[in-house]
Design a protein around this motif. Structure first.
Motif, mmCIF file in Angstrom:
data_model
loop_
_atom_site.group_PDB
_atom_site.id
_atom_site.type_symbol
_atom_site.label_atom_id
_atom_site.label_comp_id
_atom_site.label_asym_id
_atom_site.label_seq_id
_atom_site.Cartn_x
_atom_site.Cartn_y
_atom_site.Cartn_z
ATOM 1 N N PRO A 51 0.795 -1.242 0.000
ATOM 2 C CA PRO A 51 0.000 0.000 0.000
ATOM 3 C C PRO A 51 0.823 1.286 0.000
ATOM 4 O O PRO A 51 0.299 2.333 -0.399
ATOM 5 N N ILE A 52 2.092 1.231 0.368
ATOM 6 C CA ILE A 52 2.899 2.456 0.370
ATOM 7 C C ILE A 52 2.998 3.056 -1.041
ATOM 8 O O ILE A 52 3.212 4.258 -1.210
ATOM 9 N N ALA A 53 2.755 2.238 -2.038
ATOM 10 C CA ALA A 53 2.755 2.737 -3.420
ATOM 11 C C ALA A 53 1.654 3.771 -3.653
ATOM 12 O O ALA A 53 1.721 4.569 -4.579
ATOM 13 N N LEU A 54 0.641 3.770 -2.807
ATOM 14 C CA LEU A 54 -0.471 4.718 -2.966
ATOM 15 C C LEU A 54 -0.151 6.114 -2.457
ATOM 16 O O LEU A 54 -0.870 7.065 -2.756
ATOM 17 N N ILE A 55 0.919 6.226 -1.665
ATOM 18 C CA ILE A 55 1.139 7.484 -0.952
ATOM 19 C C ILE A 55 1.584 8.611 -1.889
ATOM 20 O O ILE A 55 2.549 8.476 -2.625
ATOM 21 N N ASP A 56 0.846 9.698 -1.846
ATOM 22 C CA ASP A 56 1.294 10.954 -2.448
ATOM 23 C C ASP A 56 0.660 12.084 -1.630
ATOM 24 O O ASP A 56 -0.009 11.815 -0.620
ATOM 25 N N GLU A 57 0.839 13.329 -2.066
ATOM 26 C CA GLU A 57 0.380 14.443 -1.216
ATOM 27 C C GLU A 57 -1.152 14.567 -1.176
ATOM 28 O O GLU A 57 -1.698 15.320 -0.386
ATOM 29 N N ASN A 58 -1.834 13.806 -2.012
ATOM 30 C CA ASN A 58 -3.295 13.919 -2.032
ATOM 31 C C ASN A 58 -4.009 12.941 -1.109
ATOM 32 O O ASN A 58 -5.224 12.992 -0.981
ATOM 33 N N ILE A 59 -3.261 12.032 -0.501
ATOM 34 C CA ILE A 59 -3.950 11.003 0.277
ATOM 35 C C ILE A 59 -3.784 11.238 1.785
ATOM 36 O O ILE A 59 -2.676 11.217 2.301
ATOM 37 N N PRO A 60 -4.890 11.508 2.465
ATOM 38 C CA PRO A 60 -4.787 11.622 3.919
ATOM 39 C C PRO A 60 -4.527 10.249 4.537
ATOM 40 O O PRO A 60 -5.125 9.251 4.119
ATOM 41 N N VAL A 61 -3.617 10.211 5.495
ATOM 42 C CA VAL A 61 -3.279 8.959 6.174
ATOM 43 C C VAL A 61 -3.531 9.144 7.675
ATOM 44 O O VAL A 61 -2.865 9.959 8.321
ATOM 45 N N GLN A 103 6.791 7.790 9.499
ATOM 46 C CA GLN A 103 7.841 8.586 8.862
ATOM 47 C C GLN A 103 8.059 8.163 7.405
ATOM 48 O O GLN A 103 8.360 8.997 6.552
ATOM 49 N N GLU A 104 7.852 6.877 7.135
ATOM 50 C CA GLU A 104 7.952 6.420 5.740
ATOM 51 C C GLU A 104 6.873 7.089 4.878
ATOM 52 O O GLU A 104 7.101 7.442 3.724
ATOM 53 N N VAL A 105 5.696 7.255 5.474
ATOM 54 C CA VAL A 105 4.608 7.925 4.761
ATOM 55 C C VAL A 105 4.962 9.395 4.549
ATOM 56 O O VAL A 105 4.802 9.940 3.448
ATOM 57 N N ALA A 106 5.475 10.029 5.623
ATOM 58 C CA ALA A 106 5.816 11.452 5.540
ATOM 59 C C ALA A 106 6.885 11.692 4.479
ATOM 60 O O ALA A 106 6.811 12.650 3.701
ATOM 61 N N ALA A 107 7.865 10.797 4.410
ATOM 62 C CA ALA A 107 8.952 10.956 3.449
ATOM 63 C C ALA A 107 8.442 10.913 2.007
ATOM 64 O O ALA A 107 9.096 11.415 1.103
ATOM 65 N N ARG A 108 7.269 10.326 1.811
ATOM 66 C CA ARG A 108 6.690 10.252 0.465
ATOM 67 C C ARG A 108 5.593 11.288 0.259
ATOM 68 O O ARG A 108 4.792 11.194 -0.673
ATOM 69 N N GLY A 109 5.548 12.249 1.173
ATOM 70 C CA GLY A 109 4.631 13.383 0.995
ATOM 71 C C GLY A 109 3.216 13.148 1.477
ATOM 72 O O GLY A 109 2.339 13.990 1.255
ATOM 73 N N GLY A 110 2.961 12.016 2.137
ATOM 74 C CA GLY A 110 1.597 11.739 2.616
ATOM 75 C C GLY A 110 1.162 12.742 3.668
ATOM 76 O O GLY A 110 1.969 13.263 4.430
ATOM 77 N N ARG A 111 -0.115 13.039 3.684
ATOM 78 C CA ARG A 111 -0.670 14.009 4.630
ATOM 79 C C ARG A 111 -1.196 13.261 5.850
ATOM 80 O O ARG A 111 -2.223 12.587 5.781
ATOM 81 N N ILE A 112 -0.469 13.385 6.960
ATOM 82 C CA ILE A 112 -0.748 12.526 8.116
ATOM 83 C C ILE A 112 -1.604 13.204 9.172
ATOM 84 O O ILE A 112 -1.354 14.347 9.548
ATOM 85 N N GLY A 138 8.071 13.238 16.414
ATOM 86 C CA GLY A 138 8.780 14.075 15.453
ATOM 87 C C GLY A 138 7.798 15.047 14.831
ATOM 88 O O GLY A 138 6.742 15.321 15.400
ATOM 89 N N ASN A 139 8.102 15.560 13.656
ATOM 90 C CA ASN A 139 7.181 16.522 13.054
ATOM 91 C C ASN A 139 6.489 15.960 11.828
ATOM 92 O O ASN A 139 6.129 16.684 10.918
ATOM 93 N N ALA A 140 6.296 14.638 11.840
ATOM 94 C CA ALA A 140 5.794 13.994 10.627
ATOM 95 C C ALA A 140 4.323 14.307 10.353
ATOM 96 O O ALA A 140 3.895 14.337 9.206
ATOM 97 N N ALA A 141 3.532 14.555 11.410
ATOM 98 C CA ALA A 141 2.082 14.710 11.219
ATOM 99 C C ALA A 141 1.696 16.159 10.958
ATOM 100 O O ALA A 141 2.181 17.068 11.620
#
Ligand code: F6R
Length: 365
Positions: free
Chosen positions: A262-272, A290-299, A312-315
């Protein structure tokens, strides 16, 4: 009657501190500080080699949380499956197995068929139901009723948290009967469960913050929910609720499963949504976050003060709940998960109490 609420669902979410209190007092002995589940002897916890649990939808997810509890507190292996699969699976059973069915309505066709299968196999049957005069309640050997009161909104809210409460008490009862839960540990866990109504009230205080972030979420077309351990079923519940109420496509995953696809789905448009109370596995979930944040996911992180400080400041957004013990966390974290779906749906303008294509009681398979 909706009282002062716009929807039955809002009313039912807010009733939780009260109905959880009612359910707790039915299944805990506050004086003795122990679980006291009338009729639990029918399940023969002491001699069981396996507890089979089956249910549908949100009720199934309550069962999935309880698997962690039965295994941890009672050292009782649990085999759980959704009822539509279980009923045709032809699982072998013996008189060393008992079965537990969970249903708000007590009329769900697949759950009832699964119950009948287990009965034919000679297993003892327990039912966690909200409607005591229902078919599932009638056909079970013992009924553990949730004291949620009538649930009108199609999406299950207070019935779910009351199911969790009954299942928590049952897990402690099983632990004691199986001689694996010390009186001291049981006392401690009962004291923790006693906090549930007041913690639920505090969790409701996060509603304004949730309403605000739900407005942004209502622009999304996809969402992900992540959690580990008992927060994993809650991630599934969050995704189920968001789908059924707002029609936004959502998936729930075990946080550790992220990198397996599922990490393949992560971009800046997907809320996580990351559901992570500060517990023994918090660090693991944060590293997935943090893996999600590194790929621009909105946490959106749902946690407590400690968790927020350690994340950290990931969210981008954080929903803060009070600190609480492990056993109560899935009960209390259900509330923000319900409120996120509710408020997103309200922003979308969907029919919250009666979503399209859904029925409160699914009496056909
Ligand atoms: C989701 C929801 C459904 C029910 C499911 C089982 O919000 O309400 O998934 O949980 O249809 O219904 P019961 O508990 O009546 O067997």
């Amino acid at each position: 009657d909706k009282g002062n609420y716009k929807h039955f669902m809002a009313k039912e979410i807010h009733e939780q501190p009260e109905v959880l209190g009612h359910t707790l007092s039915r299944y805990l002995d506050y004086g003795a500080q122990s679980a006291k589940v009338a009729g639990a002897d029918k399940i023969k916890f002491k001699d069981l080699s396996r507890l089979v649990i089956s249910a549908c939808g949100t009720a199934y997810l309550a069962g999935l949380v309880s698997k962690y509890w039965f295994e941890k507190y009672a050292r009782l292996p649990v085999d759980i499956d959704i009822a539509s699969e279980f009923r045709y699976r032809e699982t072998p059973m013996s008189d060393k197995d008992s079965a537990l069915f969970i249903s708000q309505s007590g009329e769900t066709a697949d759950t009832l068929a699964s119950l009948r299968y287990c009965k034919e196999q000679g297993a003892a049957i327990g039912a966690v139901v909200n409607v005591p005069e229902s078919t599932i309640a009638r056909e079970a050997d013992v009924v553990f009723q949730t004291i949620a009161g009538p649930e009108i909104g199609v999406a299950s809210t207070k019935a779910f948290t009351c199911q969790l409460t009954v299942l928590a008490a049952l897990a402690l009862q099983a632990g004691r009967e199986r001689g694996v839960l010390s009186a001291e540990d049981e006392k401690k866990l009962v004291a923790e469960l006693t906090e549930v109504p007041s913690l639920a009230l505090k969790a409701l205080a996060s509603e304004q913050a949730i309403e605000k972030l739900s407005q942004t979420l209502s622009q999304a077309t996809n969402a992900l929910y992540l959690g580990r351990s008992t927060s994993f079923p809650l991630a599934l519940e969050g995704a189920l609720k968001l789908k059924e109420l707002s029609y936004i496509h959502a998936e729930g995953y075990a946080a550790g499963e992220l990198k397996h696809g599922p990490i393949a789905l992560i971009d800046e448009n997907i809320p996580v949504f990351v559901i992570a109370p500060y517990d023994r596995i918090f660090e693991k979930t944060v590293s997935n976050m943090q893996e999600v944040a590194a790929r621009g996911g909105r946490i959106v992180l749902i946690t407590d003060q400690k968790g927020a400080a350690e994340s950290g400041n990931a969210a981008q957004d954080t929903v803060i709940l009070p600190e609480m013990s492990d056993i109560v966390a899935p009960i209390i974290y259900a509330l923000p998960v319900q409120m996120i779906a509710y408020h997103t749906a309200v922003f979308m303008g969907t029919d919250v109490d009666q979503p399209r294509n859904l029925a409160k009681s699914v009496t056909v398979e």
